[in-house]
Design a protein around this motif. Sequence first.
Motif, PDB file in Angstrom:
ATOM      1  N   VAL A 384       0.842  -1.203   0.000  1.00  0.00           N
ATOM      2  CA  VAL A 384       0.000   0.000   0.000  1.00  0.00           C
ATOM      3  C   VAL A 384       0.878   1.255   0.000  1.00  0.00           C
ATOM      4  O   VAL A 384       0.546   2.261  -0.645  1.00  0.00           O
ATOM      5  CB  VAL A 384      -0.988  -0.027   1.196  1.00  0.00           C
ATOM      6  N   ALA A 385       2.010   1.191   0.688  1.00  0.00           N
ATOM      7  CA  ALA A 385       2.932   2.341   0.683  1.00  0.00           C
ATOM      8  C   ALA A 385       3.420   2.619  -0.740  1.00  0.00           C
ATOM      9  O   ALA A 385       3.517   3.779  -1.167  1.00  0.00           O
ATOM     10  CB  ALA A 385       4.107   2.077   1.617  1.00  0.00           C
ATOM     11  N   ARG A 386       3.700   1.567  -1.496  1.00  0.00           N
ATOM     12  CA  ARG A 386       4.135   1.763  -2.898  1.00  0.00           C
ATOM     13  C   ARG A 386       3.006   2.388  -3.720  1.00  0.00           C
ATOM     14  O   ARG A 386       3.227   3.258  -4.562  1.00  0.00           O
ATOM     15  CB  ARG A 386       4.560   0.422  -3.518  1.00  0.00           C
ATOM     16  N   HIS A 387       1.781   1.925  -3.462  1.00  0.00           N
ATOM     17  CA  HIS A 387       0.607   2.453  -4.169  1.00  0.00           C
ATOM     18  C   HIS A 387       0.462   3.945  -3.860  1.00  0.00           C
ATOM     19  O   HIS A 387       0.244   4.776  -4.760  1.00  0.00           O
ATOM     20  CB  HIS A 387      -0.629   1.674  -3.687  1.00  0.00           C
ATOM     21  N   PHE A 388       0.590   4.298  -2.591  1.00  0.00           N
ATOM     22  CA  PHE A 388       0.457   5.699  -2.170  1.00  0.00           C
ATOM     23  C   PHE A 388       1.568   6.562  -2.783  1.00  0.00           C
ATOM     24  O   PHE A 388       1.324   7.637  -3.330  1.00  0.00           O
ATOM     25  CB  PHE A 388       0.499   5.771  -0.638  1.00  0.00           C
ATOM     26  N   ARG A 389       2.793   6.057  -2.738  1.00  0.00           N
ATOM     27  CA  ARG A 389       3.911   6.866  -3.250  1.00  0.00           C
ATOM     28  C   ARG A 389       3.815   7.043  -4.770  1.00  0.00           C
ATOM     29  O   ARG A 389       4.167   8.102  -5.303  1.00  0.00           O
ATOM     30  CB  ARG A 389       5.244   6.223  -2.862  1.00  0.00           C
ATOM     31  N   ALA A 390       3.322   6.006  -5.445  1.00  0.00           N
ATOM     32  CA  ALA A 390       3.127   6.143  -6.901  1.00  0.00           C
ATOM     33  C   ALA A 390       2.104   7.243  -7.170  1.00  0.00           C
ATOM     34  O   ALA A 390       2.282   8.067  -8.077  1.00  0.00           O
ATOM     35  CB  ALA A 390       2.656   4.814  -7.488  1.00  0.00           C
ATOM     36  N   MET A 391       1.047   7.278  -6.357  1.00  0.00           N
ATOM     37  CA  MET A 391       0.034   8.332  -6.537  1.00  0.00           C
ATOM     38  C   MET A 391       0.649   9.714  -6.301  1.00  0.00           C
ATOM     39  O   MET A 391       0.402  10.648  -7.073  1.00  0.00           O
ATOM     40  CB  MET A 391      -1.127   8.094  -5.570  1.00  0.00           C
ATOM     41  N   GLN A 424      -9.153   5.067  -1.662  1.00  0.00           N
ATOM     42  CA  GLN A 424      -7.740   4.850  -1.320  1.00  0.00           C
ATOM     43  C   GLN A 424      -7.253   5.745  -0.193  1.00  0.00           C
ATOM     44  O   GLN A 424      -6.444   5.306   0.631  1.00  0.00           O
ATOM     45  CB  GLN A 424      -6.802   4.944  -2.545  1.00  0.00           C
ATOM     46  N   MET A 425      -7.755   6.980  -0.107  1.00  0.00           N
ATOM     47  CA  MET A 425      -7.282   7.850   0.979  1.00  0.00           C
ATOM     48  C   MET A 425      -7.640   7.242   2.330  1.00  0.00           C
ATOM     49  O   MET A 425      -6.894   7.358   3.300  1.00  0.00           O
ATOM     50  CB  MET A 425      -7.865   9.257   0.824  1.00  0.00           C
ATOM     51  N   LYS A 426      -8.792   6.577   2.374  1.00  0.00           N
ATOM     52  CA  LYS A 426      -9.202   5.918   3.626  1.00  0.00           C
ATOM     53  C   LYS A 426      -8.353   4.677   3.891  1.00  0.00           C
ATOM     54  O   LYS A 426      -7.899   4.458   5.018  1.00  0.00           O
ATOM     55  CB  LYS A 426     -10.682   5.550   3.530  1.00  0.00           C
ATOM     56  N   TYR A 427      -8.137   3.870   2.846  1.00  0.00           N
ATOM     57  CA  TYR A 427      -7.326   2.649   3.044  1.00  0.00           C
ATOM     58  C   TYR A 427      -5.912   3.032   3.485  1.00  0.00           C
ATOM     59  O   TYR A 427      -5.343   2.403   4.384  1.00  0.00           O
ATOM     60  CB  TYR A 427      -7.253   1.795   1.774  1.00  0.00           C
ATOM     61  N   TYR A 428      -5.325   4.038   2.828  1.00  0.00           N
ATOM     62  CA  TYR A 428      -3.971   4.472   3.214  1.00  0.00           C
ATOM     63  C   TYR A 428      -3.960   4.869   4.694  1.00  0.00           C
ATOM     64  O   TYR A 428      -3.098   4.454   5.462  1.00  0.00           O
ATOM     65  CB  TYR A 428      -3.518   5.694   2.403  1.00  0.00           C
ATOM     66  N   TRP A 429      -4.934   5.716   5.038  1.00  0.00           N
ATOM     67  CA  TRP A 429      -4.973   6.232   6.414  1.00  0.00           C
ATOM     68  C   TRP A 429      -5.134   5.089   7.421  1.00  0.00           C
ATOM     69  O   TRP A 429      -4.399   4.993   8.408  1.00  0.00           O
ATOM     70  CB  TRP A 429      -6.117   7.239   6.546  1.00  0.00           C
ATOM     71  N   LEU A 430      -6.074   4.210   7.166  1.00  0.00           N
ATOM     72  CA  LEU A 430      -6.372   3.155   8.149  1.00  0.00           C
ATOM     73  C   LEU A 430      -5.219   2.164   8.280  1.00  0.00           C
ATOM     74  O   LEU A 430      -4.973   1.640   9.370  1.00  0.00           O
ATOM     75  CB  LEU A 430      -7.655   2.413   7.763  1.00  0.00           C
TER      76      LEU A 430
END
Length: 457
Positions: A384-391, A424-430
């Motif tokens: 998920v960190a990779r997904h967030f950083r790609a975004m 995704q903002m919720k998944y990242y946060w949680l």
Amino acid sequence: MTSFRIGRRGLIAGSAAALLPLPASAAKEDWRKLADEVRESMRWAWQNYRERAWGKDQIMPVSGGAESFSIKGQHVGLSLIEALDTLWLMELDAEFKDGVDWIHANLSFDIDGEVSVFETIIRLVGGLLSAHLASGDKLLLAKAKDLTDRLMPAFTASPIGLPHRYVNLKTGAVRGPVTNPAEIGSCITEFGTLSRLTGDPRYFKAAKKAMVALFGRRSDIGLIPDAIDCMTGEWKSRRATIGPPSDSYYEYLWDGWQLLGDRDCLTMYKSCTAAILENQKAMLNGDLWFVDVDFETGKRINWEQDELSSFYGGLLAQGGEPVIGEAYTRSWDKVQAKYGILPEGYDPEKDAPTYKTNALRPELADAAFNHWLLDGKEEWRALVARHFRAMQQWNKAAYGYAVMADVTTKAQADHCPGYWWSEQMKYYWLIFADCRRFDYRKNYLSTEGNVLLGFRH
Ligand code: IFL
């Protein structure tokens, strides 16, 4: 954070994984710092929406303009409603209140215009219900009920209970009899919640009737194709797929059991899953995929994969097939690694994208979040960190987060879908934060990421 959780759809998993050594990269990660970055990104995006597109359906993140979603030129604050429970979980309370105040002052569904029944339920009804459950605000529930009442003709117009795709919010006129599994069967948790909160069983009954009517028409090998006439029940396609436009039907079979304890949903989920595993699971070069097949013969149609299908690994894990689910999620993670960001479509046989766009989608993060809720493995947080950083690297634009016109050139397009605020903002946060307002043991998030169970007050 607890290391023993009940997942999004309620399966209990002991977290032996919490005792395993962390991979080197994950061990170094400062999750709290990453969570703060997610919260700050949400706050920044909200501020831009507040300044440039307040009450509009969607901000245009490159130009700073705004666009409507369902009804051309008519806005119902779609992004605002989708954002609310995410804001609440992040303790962005001033922003949450600002959004709720806007709804009190402005929101009306008395519009002479046609909406997609499916999109309206998962985004708006679900968003209003989750914001109501977070805050206790009664008007939010009243708005969810008013909107659902306007959608009900779509269900009652069919003699077999399968909803039409479109309905006029003012007149109740319906359109679009040729529909699909996701649009038929992705409302039992929103409607079940509404029935519970209002004491009116009509909503739950309509949702369940539609799911059962579709299931009852499956083929001898247990597969359901992706198009059907809602008035006659006649199939309009031979293709069975776990991707769109069927995907969330399977998700909601499980969800009906997990959130509402409906045993028929569990039975239907098990039956559909057994047929899918038997006929659609396929290995290629060591990677596990699910292929589209003919619903009566099981014959493979092609190897093409849709990004939207990547949610399915998490669902399989929740339904008791973690090994297969994890393998599938890892196949998608490899595609993410290859392009930096997922293309909308990918063909593993040709090893090439079938669609080069990226619609700022949440499915891979959703799957990883669900794996993590079940087993607590750091692998999923790292994914998920990779997904967030790609975004952050590719999708961030001048006034928000933008979809991509081409993942190979990383060209952006001027659009930010409403689900970005809810998913995704919720998944990242949680997954990064130890969120005080979320019950990691007992929770339910809808297909749109709306929390219908699990707020901690
Ligand atoms: O609306 C979103 C939701 O997750 C869904 N289908 C597609 C969207 C996100 O890609 O069910």
